[in-house]
Design an enzyme around this catalytic site. Structure first.
Site, PDB file in Angstrom:
ATOM      1  N   ARG A   1      -1.682  23.608  -5.192  1.00 20.86           N
ATOM      2  CA  ARG A   1      -2.041  22.772  -4.015  1.00 20.86           C
ATOM      3  C   ARG A   1      -3.687  22.850  -3.929  1.00 20.86           C
ATOM      4  O   ARG A   1      -4.242  23.978  -3.732  1.00 20.86           O
ATOM      5  CB  ARG A   1      -1.456  23.229  -2.976  1.00 20.86           C
TER       6      ARG A   1
ATOM      7  N   THR B   1       4.093  27.543   4.899  1.00 24.46           N
ATOM      8  CA  THR B   1       3.263  28.016   6.018  1.00 24.46           C
ATOM      9  C   THR B   1       3.803  29.489   6.537  1.00 24.46           C
ATOM     10  O   THR B   1       4.965  29.673   6.904  1.00 24.46           O
ATOM     11  CB  THR B   1       2.711  27.325   7.211  1.00 24.46           C
TER      12      THR B   1
ATOM     13  N   LYS C   1       3.133  15.152   5.510  1.00 28.03           N
ATOM     14  CA  LYS C   1       3.469  16.213   6.073  1.00 28.03           C
ATOM     15  C   LYS C   1       3.807  16.062   7.689  1.00 28.03           C
ATOM     16  O   LYS C   1       3.015  15.521   8.326  1.00 28.03           O
ATOM     17  CB  LYS C   1       1.855  17.091   6.130  1.00 28.03           C
TER      18      LYS C   1
ATOM     19  N   ARG D   1     -11.360  20.389  13.960  1.00 27.96           N
ATOM     20  CA  ARG D   1     -11.829  21.910  13.379  1.00 27.96           C
ATOM     21  C   ARG D   1     -13.127  22.358  14.407  1.00 27.96           C
ATOM     22  O   ARG D   1     -13.831  21.613  14.600  1.00 27.96           O
ATOM     23  CB  ARG D   1     -12.163  22.143  11.699  1.00 27.96           C
TER      24      ARG D   1
HETATM   25  N1  LIG Z   1     -11.998  27.733  -0.531  1.00 32.34           N
HETATM   26  C1  LIG Z   1     -12.114  28.513   0.540  1.00 32.34           C
HETATM   27  N2  LIG Z   1     -13.294  29.289   0.850  1.00 32.34           N
HETATM   28  C2  LIG Z   1     -13.284  29.899   1.992  1.00 32.34           C
HETATM   29  N3  LIG Z   1     -12.379  30.072   2.685  1.00 32.34           N
HETATM   30  C3  LIG Z   1     -11.194  29.609   2.449  1.00 32.34           C
HETATM   31  C4  LIG Z   1     -11.006  28.312   1.345  1.00 32.34           C
HETATM   32  N4  LIG Z   1      -9.604  28.056   1.301  1.00 32.34           N
HETATM   33  C5  LIG Z   1      -9.070  28.706   2.357  1.00 32.34           C
HETATM   34  N5  LIG Z   1      -9.953  29.497   3.350  1.00 32.34           N
HETATM   35  C6  LIG Z   1      -9.622  30.255   4.280  1.00 32.34           C
HETATM   36  O1  LIG Z   1      -8.328  30.578   4.186  1.00 32.34           O
HETATM   37  C7  LIG Z   1      -7.204  30.186   5.219  1.00 32.34           C
HETATM   38  C8  LIG Z   1      -6.070  29.712   4.437  1.00 32.34           C
HETATM   39  O2  LIG Z   1      -6.204  28.927   3.426  1.00 32.34           O
HETATM   40  P1  LIG Z   1      -5.486  27.588   3.118  1.00 32.34           P
HETATM   41  O3  LIG Z   1      -6.107  26.690   2.201  1.00 32.34           O
HETATM   42  O4  LIG Z   1      -4.036  28.145   2.615  1.00 32.34           O
HETATM   43  O5  LIG Z   1      -5.208  26.754   4.771  1.00 32.34           O
HETATM   44  P2  LIG Z   1      -4.173  26.363   5.538  1.00 32.34           P
HETATM   45  O6  LIG Z   1      -3.661  27.767   6.132  1.00 32.34           O
HETATM   46  O7  LIG Z   1      -2.958  25.638   4.711  1.00 32.34           O
HETATM   47  O8  LIG Z   1      -4.310  25.536   6.424  1.00 32.34           O
HETATM   48  P3  LIG Z   1      -5.696  25.090   7.181  1.00 32.34           P
HETATM   49  O9  LIG Z   1      -6.199  23.878   6.325  1.00 32.34           O
HETATM   50  O10 LIG Z   1      -5.420  24.664   8.278  1.00 32.34           O
HETATM   51  O11 LIG Z   1      -6.801  25.959   7.254  1.00 32.34           O
HETATM   52  C9  LIG Z   1      -7.973  29.135   5.937  1.00 32.34           C
HETATM   53  O12 LIG Z   1      -7.892  28.898   7.182  1.00 32.34           O
HETATM   54  C10 LIG Z   1      -9.622  29.495   5.486  1.00 32.34           C
HETATM   55  O13 LIG Z   1     -10.085  30.165   6.538  1.00 32.34           O
HETATM   56  C1  LIG Z   2       0.375  23.279   5.453  1.00 34.01           C
HETATM   57  C2  LIG Z   2      -0.108  22.863   7.031  1.00 34.01           C
HETATM   58  O1  LIG Z   2      -0.920  21.954   6.922  1.00 34.01           O
HETATM   59  C3  LIG Z   2       0.557  23.338   8.083  1.00 34.01           C
HETATM   60  O2  LIG Z   2       1.479  24.207   8.034  1.00 34.01           O
HETATM   61  O3  LIG Z   2      -0.098  23.278   9.058  1.00 34.01           O
HETATM   62  K   LIG Z   3      -5.131  20.266   4.689  1.00 32.62           K
HETATM   63 MG   LIG Z   4      -1.225  21.474   9.094  1.00 32.87          MG
END
Ligand SMILES: Nc1ncnc2c1ncn2[C@@H]1O[C@H](COP(=O)(O)OP(=O)(O)OP(=O)(O)O)[C@@H](O)[C@H]1O
Ligand SMILES: CC(=O)C(=O)O
Ligand SMILES: [K+]
Ligand SMILES: [Mg+2]
Length: 477
Positions: free
Chosen positions: A36, A280, A222, A77
């Site tokens: 993803r 999640t 989603k 955000r």
């Molecule tokens: N490429 C990145 N660089 C820096 N921080 C990141 C990156 N990707 C994710 N993060 C941090 O890690 C956390 C978890 O990442 P993830 O991509 O899994 O997000 P998520 O929990 O699915 O959803 P959201 O999009 O709501 O943050 C994020 O909230 C962010 O703070």
């Molecule tokens: C994956 C995601 O967007 C959520 O759990 O809210």
């Molecule tokens: K997203």
């Molecule tokens: Mg979400």
């Protein structure tokens, strides 16, 4: 590198912790089926590098890992916070502003221009999946809202904002989403996940854009808003797959409703043969610890038993300290549950209990019946659209599922689907010859042994590429 035998699929979010080729290759060998890319974080340049790495890994190994592009959608955000984040203290006051700045304990930037007009006094603002809670004191209806910190904590950059009491006026595909959607389609994404879907119309809009681009990508809705729950049947009908996005869903709705909703949504998806992902906090504590909590192990196990096609990792693999151990742990829980829990899967309506009017559906449910009667070890499916593969999979049969197709798009796409292993097959001989050929391949790959039973589904005549209309039961010679 060979892959572990596992039927429930793993979706892993990639990020700084998992983008290096050697780390990612080992994660895939340990059980990742779909990667993803979260377009809420990172630049298109970062995502392109990761896409290239995945493509290389697929080429150099016998893997067909799929790519899922997750669009941010109308998510609100906060902006950048000062280094290390700010500590919000209970009872203190903080200003939320639409003026772009680096946030601290006093002022925080929000990405939603209409925010000071849309919120009212006393409304609740939740930050970082609800971990922090603010209450609106006043708004100047222009650029600033003053809040009281109800539940404080540490707040870092770009965390999500949920407004459970506020009607939000942002389209489901924002300008940024459209740009990311085009980018993802240009670079061969297999699945497009739409965030904060509210109606079936949202899905049709996204599908129209994909079709116009001439892409074969499929759409994941989603489910993370109360409106989506209200319209769930129409959304499942419209979409190609579903994600139960528990992070936002558990903030936008009373969180105690989420476990029951998960079960209902999984069952509805199986009935319509639409793949469903549970997402999640599945192994959340493993972001910083190499062992999960017992509750997390239970969550993964119960999602498998609920009948999910796939379970998803977010921060655990994108930014966590132990991305490889996380995959090992999740795969271990899945394979153990699958080896012991078969009787616990709830029934999808079997032949005879539901009116099966479409010929392919009748063939699929009859194949499941025959596979059980003959204790078949494999069901081998010939498909051009992938429909038969998803329909067979939705019964969660004991027999292994092998899909043979001339449609190259399915190779990576079906990685998301429970129990499905896909092979490219481009010869079109007689039905007789093809079935012999396919069963010979399964034997050659050591997937079946002499004496075992294989159920084959196909369409006759084969060259017409029509709908599935034929079942054959045979013993491997
Ligand atoms: N490429 C990145 N660089 C820096 N921080 C990141 C990156 N990707 C994710 N993060 C941090 O890690 C956390 C978890 O990442 P993830 O991509 O899994 O997000 P998520 O929990 O699915 O959803 P959201 O999009 O709501 O943050 C994020 O909230 C962010 O703070
Ligand atoms: C994956 C995601 O967007 C959520 O759990 O809210
Ligand atoms: K997203
Ligand atoms: Mg979400």
């Amino acid at each position: 590198m060979d892959k572990l035998k596992k039927r429930t699929k793993i979706v892993a979010t990639l990020g700084p912790a998992s983008s290096k080729k050697d780390v990612l290759t080992r994660m895939i060998a340990k059980g990742v089926d779909v990667c993803r890319l979260n377009f809420s974080h990172g630049s298109q340049e970062d995502h392109l590098k990761v896409i290239n790495t995945i493509n290389e890994i697929n080429q150099e190994n016998p893997f067909n890992v799929g790519i899922l592009a997750d669009l941010q959608g109308p998510k609100i955000r906060i902006g950048k916070m000062k280094e290390g984040g700010a500590i919000l203290v209970n009872g203190s006051q903080v200003e939320i502003t639409t003026e772009e700045l680096i946030g601290d304990e006093k002022r925080i930037y929000i990405t939603y221009d209409n925010f000071p007009n849309d919120v009212k006094e006393e409304e609740i603002i939740l930050l970082d999946d609800g971990k922090l809670q603010l209450r609106v004191l006043t708004t100047n209806h222009k650029d600033t809202v003053t809040c009281e910190v109800v539940h404080g904590g540490i707040l870092t950059s770009r965390k999500g904002v949920n407004l459970p009491n506020t009607k939000v006026s942002i389209p489901s595909l924002t300008e940024e989403d459209l740009d990311n959607l085009n980018f993802a389609l240009d670079h061969g994404a297999d699945w497009i996940a739409m965030s904060f879907v509210r109606s079936a119309e949202d899905i049709y809009q996204c599908k129209a854009i994909i079709k116009e681009k001439g892409s074969h990508a499929r759409v994941i809705a989603k489910i993370e808003k109360p409106e989506a729950i209200d319209n769930i049947d129409a959304i499942i009908e419209a979409t190609d797959a579903i994600m139960v996005a528990r992070g936002d869903l558990g903030v936008e709705m009373p969180m105690e409703e989420v476990p029951g909703l998960q079960k209902i949504i999984v069952q509805k998806c199986r009935n319509l043969a639409k793949p469903v992902i549970i997402a999640t906090q599945m192994l959340e504590s493993m972001i910083t610890t190499p062992r999960p909590t017992r509750a997390e192990v239970n969550d993964v196990a119960n999602s498998v038993i609920d009948g999910a096609d796939a379970v998803m990792l977010s921060g655990e693999t994108s930014v966590g300290e132990f991305p490889e151990i996380v995959i090992e742990t999740m795969a271990k829980v899945i394979t153990h549950v699958e080896s012991t829990s078969y009787p616990y899967y709830s029934e999808k309506e079997a032949l005879g209990t539901v009116e099966v009017t479409r010929i392919p559906d009748a063939i699929c449910s009859s194949s499941i019946f025959l596979a059980e009667k003959t204790k078949a070890s494999a069901i081998a499916v010939m498909t051009a659209s992938g429909y038969t593969a998803m329909e067979i999979s939705s019964y969660r049969p004991n027999a292994d599922i092998y899909v043979f197709t001339g449609n190259r798009n399915l190779l990576k796409q079906l990685s998301l689907v429970w129990g499905v292993n896909t092979f490219i097959y481009e010869k079109y001989e007689s039905t007789d010859g093809t079935i012999q050929d396919v069963n010979g391949l399964l034997k050659q790959y050591h997937l079946v042994e002499p004496g075992q039973i294989v159920i084959n589904t196909s369409s006759t005549p084969l060259h017409a590429k029509g709908r599935t209309n034929t079942i054959r039961v045979s013993e491997v010679m």
